[in-house]
Design a protein around this motif. Structure first.
Motif, mmCIF file in Angstrom:
data_model
loop_
_atom_site.group_PDB
_atom_site.id
_atom_site.type_symbol
_atom_site.label_atom_id
_atom_site.label_comp_id
_atom_site.label_asym_id
_atom_site.label_seq_id
_atom_site.Cartn_x
_atom_site.Cartn_y
_atom_site.Cartn_z
ATOM 1 N N CYS A 119 8.881 5.454 -21.284
ATOM 2 C CA CYS A 119 8.771 6.122 -22.577
ATOM 3 C C CYS A 119 7.393 5.898 -23.209
ATOM 4 O O CYS A 119 6.765 6.834 -23.681
ATOM 5 N N TRP A 120 6.919 4.635 -23.226
ATOM 6 C CA TRP A 120 5.649 4.322 -23.893
ATOM 7 C C TRP A 120 5.074 3.038 -23.289
ATOM 8 O O TRP A 120 5.049 1.993 -23.918
ATOM 9 N N PRO A 121 4.597 3.114 -22.034
ATOM 10 C CA PRO A 121 4.113 1.900 -21.374
ATOM 11 C C PRO A 121 2.647 1.593 -21.672
ATOM 12 O O PRO A 121 1.879 2.469 -22.044
ATOM 13 N N LEU A 122 2.304 0.330 -21.494
ATOM 14 C CA LEU A 122 0.907 -0.092 -21.481
ATOM 15 C C LEU A 122 0.646 -0.629 -20.082
ATOM 16 O O LEU A 122 1.371 -1.494 -19.601
ATOM 17 N N LEU A 123 -0.363 -0.082 -19.437
ATOM 18 C CA LEU A 123 -0.735 -0.496 -18.087
ATOM 19 C C LEU A 123 -2.040 -1.259 -18.116
ATOM 20 O O LEU A 123 -2.863 -1.063 -19.015
ATOM 21 N N CYS A 124 -2.216 -2.085 -17.101
ATOM 22 C CA CYS A 124 -3.527 -2.698 -16.888
ATOM 23 C C CYS A 124 -3.722 -2.959 -15.409
ATOM 24 O O CYS A 124 -2.767 -3.025 -14.631
ATOM 25 N N ARG A 125 -4.968 -3.088 -15.043
ATOM 26 C CA ARG A 125 -5.342 -3.462 -13.683
ATOM 27 C C ARG A 125 -5.271 -4.988 -13.605
ATOM 28 O O ARG A 125 -5.640 -5.686 -14.551
ATOM 29 N N VAL A 126 -4.796 -5.503 -12.481
ATOM 30 C CA VAL A 126 -4.746 -6.946 -12.245
ATOM 31 C C VAL A 126 -5.641 -7.241 -11.053
ATOM 32 O O VAL A 126 -5.458 -6.667 -9.978
ATOM 33 N N PRO B 285 0.835 -1.203 0.000
ATOM 34 C CA PRO B 285 0.000 0.000 0.000
ATOM 35 C C PRO B 285 0.875 1.261 0.000
ATOM 36 O O PRO B 285 1.877 1.333 0.701
ATOM 37 N N GLY B 286 0.510 2.222 -0.828
ATOM 38 C CA GLY B 286 1.253 3.465 -0.924
ATOM 39 C C GLY B 286 2.501 3.392 -1.783
ATOM 40 O O GLY B 286 3.203 4.386 -1.937
ATOM 41 N N SER B 287 2.762 2.219 -2.378
ATOM 42 C CA SER B 287 3.944 2.066 -3.226
ATOM 43 C C SER B 287 3.694 2.698 -4.596
ATOM 44 O O SER B 287 2.581 3.081 -4.932
ATOM 45 N N TYR B 288 4.745 2.775 -5.369
ATOM 46 C CA TYR B 288 4.648 3.281 -6.744
ATOM 47 C C TYR B 288 3.543 2.556 -7.501
ATOM 48 O O TYR B 288 2.741 3.172 -8.187
ATOM 49 N N TRP B 289 3.493 1.221 -7.381
ATOM 50 C CA TRP B 289 2.521 0.401 -8.110
ATOM 51 C C TRP B 289 1.113 0.646 -7.595
ATOM 52 O O TRP B 289 0.161 0.697 -8.375
ATOM 53 N N ASP B 290 0.962 0.795 -6.304
ATOM 54 C CA ASP B 290 -0.347 1.056 -5.725
ATOM 55 C C ASP B 290 -0.898 2.381 -6.253
ATOM 56 O O ASP B 290 -2.079 2.494 -6.569
ATOM 57 N N ASP B 291 -0.021 3.371 -6.365
ATOM 58 C CA ASP B 291 -0.440 4.677 -6.876
ATOM 59 C C ASP B 291 -0.830 4.625 -8.349
ATOM 60 O O ASP B 291 -1.640 5.423 -8.805
ATOM 61 N N ASP C 11 -2.404 2.134 -9.764
ATOM 62 C CA ASP C 11 -3.626 1.344 -9.893
ATOM 63 C C ASP C 11 -3.507 0.348 -11.037
ATOM 64 O O ASP C 11 -4.414 0.186 -11.843
ATOM 65 N N GLY C 12 -2.344 -0.301 -11.120
ATOM 66 C CA GLY C 12 -2.115 -1.309 -12.141
ATOM 67 C C GLY C 12 -0.639 -1.615 -12.263
ATOM 68 O O GLY C 12 0.161 -1.170 -11.435
ATOM 69 N N ASP D 293 -7.555 -6.082 -17.046
ATOM 70 C CA ASP D 293 -8.505 -5.168 -17.680
ATOM 71 C C ASP D 293 -8.087 -3.741 -17.354
ATOM 72 O O ASP D 293 -7.034 -3.519 -16.763
ATOM 73 N N GLY D 294 -8.905 -2.798 -17.748
ATOM 74 C CA GLY D 294 -8.603 -1.402 -17.466
ATOM 75 C C GLY D 294 -7.304 -0.940 -18.112
ATOM 76 O O GLY D 294 -6.558 -0.159 -17.526
ATOM 77 N N PHE D 295 -7.063 -1.388 -19.319
ATOM 78 C CA PHE D 295 -5.823 -1.027 -20.013
ATOM 79 C C PHE D 295 -5.789 0.478 -20.262
ATOM 80 O O PHE D 295 -6.823 1.107 -20.489
ATOM 81 N N LYS D 296 -4.583 1.027 -20.215
ATOM 82 C CA LYS D 296 -4.428 2.439 -20.527
ATOM 83 C C LYS D 296 -3.004 2.745 -20.978
ATOM 84 O O LYS D 296 -2.063 2.055 -20.617
ATOM 85 N N GLN D 297 -2.918 3.777 -21.777
ATOM 86 C CA GLN D 297 -1.653 4.331 -22.242
ATOM 87 C C GLN D 297 -1.549 5.683 -21.550
ATOM 88 O O GLN D 297 -2.259 6.627 -21.919
ATOM 89 N N PRO D 298 -0.692 5.797 -20.514
ATOM 90 C CA PRO D 298 -0.691 7.021 -19.710
ATOM 91 C C PRO D 298 -0.285 8.283 -20.474
ATOM 92 O O PRO D 298 -0.636 9.381 -20.050
#
Length: 162
Positions: free
Chosen positions: A97-104, A75-81, A83-84, A114-119
């Motif tokens: 540079c060009w990440p793809l994120l998703c919720r696990v 909780p409160g870590s980089y990954w927690d912030d 949300d994926g 799910d919840g994929f996003k390109q920040p």
């Protein structure tokens, strides 16, 4: 939700680096995620489309990869912030540079991406990409096998002189 996909992880050497540097690319039902997302983005007429590569654990500290891949973060870590998790980085090797994120989301029977996003393009709608629902036992097995294989191949300590 019933599992409808399987996951695997390929490890490839990036030949332009010495000492050796490795890239990790997830595959869903045998198709690299880089291909799946490029096809989706092209179909949505996103510009640019694609440009993704695997994750390079030597360039970014993901921690133990088997834990990272199930979204096990403090909780409160980089990954927690975020949300994926990052599932892909840029084809240059740099995840920022060009990440793809998703919720696990993990439960006893399934792991869901799910919840994929390109920040860097928050206006893009990825709601029709996925969700990918994996059998939890198959997913954990693939993540554990990958962690063992990768940790036996290369140190995941970030390179200091790149």
């Amino acid at each position: 939700m019933k599992a409808n996909a399987s996951v695997s992880f390929s490890v490839e050497e990036l030949v332009e680096y010495n000492p050796a540097v490795y890239s990790v690319t997830p595959a869903i039902n045998g198709t690299p995620l880089t291909q799946l997302i490029t096809a989706f983005e092209s179909g949505q007429q996103f510009e640019p489309a694609g440009g993704y590569g695997g994750l390079v654990p030597q360039f970014f500290d993901y921690g133990p990869l088997d834990r990272y891949l199930v979204g096990d973060c403090a909780p409160g870590s980089y990954w927690d912030d975020l949300d994926g998790i990052y599932v892909l980085g840029c084809d240059c090797g740099e995840v920022g540079c060009w990440p793809l994120l998703c919720r696990v989301t993990v439960d006893v029977e399934t792991v869901v991406w799910d919840g994929f996003k390109q920040p860097h393009r928050p206006e893009r709608d990825y709601s029709r990409f996925g969700p990918f629902v994996f059998d939890a036992a198959q997913y954990r097995s693939a993540a554990n096998q990958f962690q063992v294989r990768f940790s036996g191949t290369v140190s995941t300590e970030p390179e200091k002189n790149l």
